[in-house]
Scaffold this motif. Structure first.
Motif, PDB file in Angstrom:
ATOM      1  N   GLU A   1       0.817  -1.209   0.000  1.00  0.00           N
ATOM      2  CA  GLU A   1       0.000   0.000   0.000  1.00  0.00           C
ATOM      3  C   GLU A   1       0.854   1.263   0.000  1.00  0.00           C
ATOM      4  O   GLU A   1       0.493   2.251  -0.627  1.00  0.00           O
ATOM      5  CB  GLU A   1      -0.963   0.000   1.190  1.00  0.00           C
ATOM      6  N   LEU A   2       1.981   1.232   0.690  1.00  0.00           N
ATOM      7  CA  LEU A   2       2.872   2.394   0.683  1.00  0.00           C
ATOM      8  C   LEU A   2       3.334   2.674  -0.745  1.00  0.00           C
ATOM      9  O   LEU A   2       3.316   3.826  -1.189  1.00  0.00           O
ATOM     10  CB  LEU A   2       4.065   2.185   1.614  1.00  0.00           C
ATOM     11  N   GLN A   3       3.738   1.639  -1.463  1.00  0.00           N
ATOM     12  CA  GLN A   3       4.167   1.827  -2.848  1.00  0.00           C
ATOM     13  C   GLN A   3       3.039   2.400  -3.696  1.00  0.00           C
ATOM     14  O   GLN A   3       3.237   3.332  -4.482  1.00  0.00           O
ATOM     15  CB  GLN A   3       4.655   0.504  -3.452  1.00  0.00           C
ATOM     16  N   GLN A   4       1.829   1.862  -3.534  1.00  0.00           N
ATOM     17  CA  GLN A   4       0.684   2.354  -4.301  1.00  0.00           C
ATOM     18  C   GLN A   4       0.375   3.816  -3.951  1.00  0.00           C
ATOM     19  O   GLN A   4       0.126   4.626  -4.838  1.00  0.00           O
ATOM     20  CB  GLN A   4      -0.546   1.486  -4.058  1.00  0.00           C
ATOM     21  N   GLU A   5       0.370   4.124  -2.667  1.00  0.00           N
ATOM     22  CA  GLU A   5       0.087   5.503  -2.235  1.00  0.00           C
ATOM     23  C   GLU A   5       1.117   6.476  -2.804  1.00  0.00           C
ATOM     24  O   GLU A   5       0.763   7.555  -3.280  1.00  0.00           O
ATOM     25  CB  GLU A   5       0.089   5.596  -0.705  1.00  0.00           C
TER      26      GLU A   5
END
Length: 160
Positions: free
Chosen positions: A96-100
């Motif tokens: 999720e960090l990468q996506q955000e």
């Protein structure tokens, strides 16, 4: 150097935080180390833009970690050491960090700075590993197509 200091800092913070919070080491917990790719190049190229990146990055890391029950053990520069109670929570955090970060509305100046830094890093990587630009982009596109499916599978496992 940097990682040894982070490790020592994390170990002492872990001991302290474990006493003060609900960190349990008797389960399959997980430690996550984060690092911004080419951060030194970004910082050296423009400290003002680098600070903009760090503010957004750090805010996202802390927001997502808190939402998934992560505990911040240590930070150094742009790196974080985080504890999660399970590997699935840690994995979801990373994905999720990468996506955000990919969906942040970065300013054109930040995009230009990052493109420059990452293209320089990619050139160094190609020289070391002898990889072509096409093989790297095909690896990246295959990984990103599966990441949403993998993330959904992990969510389903955690909800059970």
């Amino acid at each position: 150097h940097k990682y040894n200091r982070m490790k020592k800092s994390a170990e002492s913070a872990f001991v302290k935080t474990r006493k003060e919070s609900a960190i349990h080491t008797d389960r399959d917990s997980c430690i996550v180390f984060t690092d911004i790719q080419s951060s030194t190049c970004l910082r050296d190229s423009s400290s003002q833009l680098y600070n903009e990146i760090i503010l957004v990055h750090d805010g996202l890391v802390r927001k997502l970690a808190a939402r998934l029950g992560g505990v911040e053990l240590a930070t150094e520069g742009d790196g974080f050491v985080l504890w999660f109670e399970s590997v699935p929570y840690a994995t979801i955090f990373c994905m999720e960090l990468q996506q955000e970060l990919m969906h942040v509305s970065w300013s054109p100046k930040v995009k230009k700075l990052c493109n420059k830094a990452y293209s320089e890093a990619e050139k160094r990587q190609e020289n070391v590993c002898n990889l072509s630009k096409n093989s790297l982009s095909s690896l990246n596109s295959g990984a990103s197509m599966n990441s949403q499916h993998d993330c959904n599978s992990l969510y389903q496992k955690i909800q059970k």
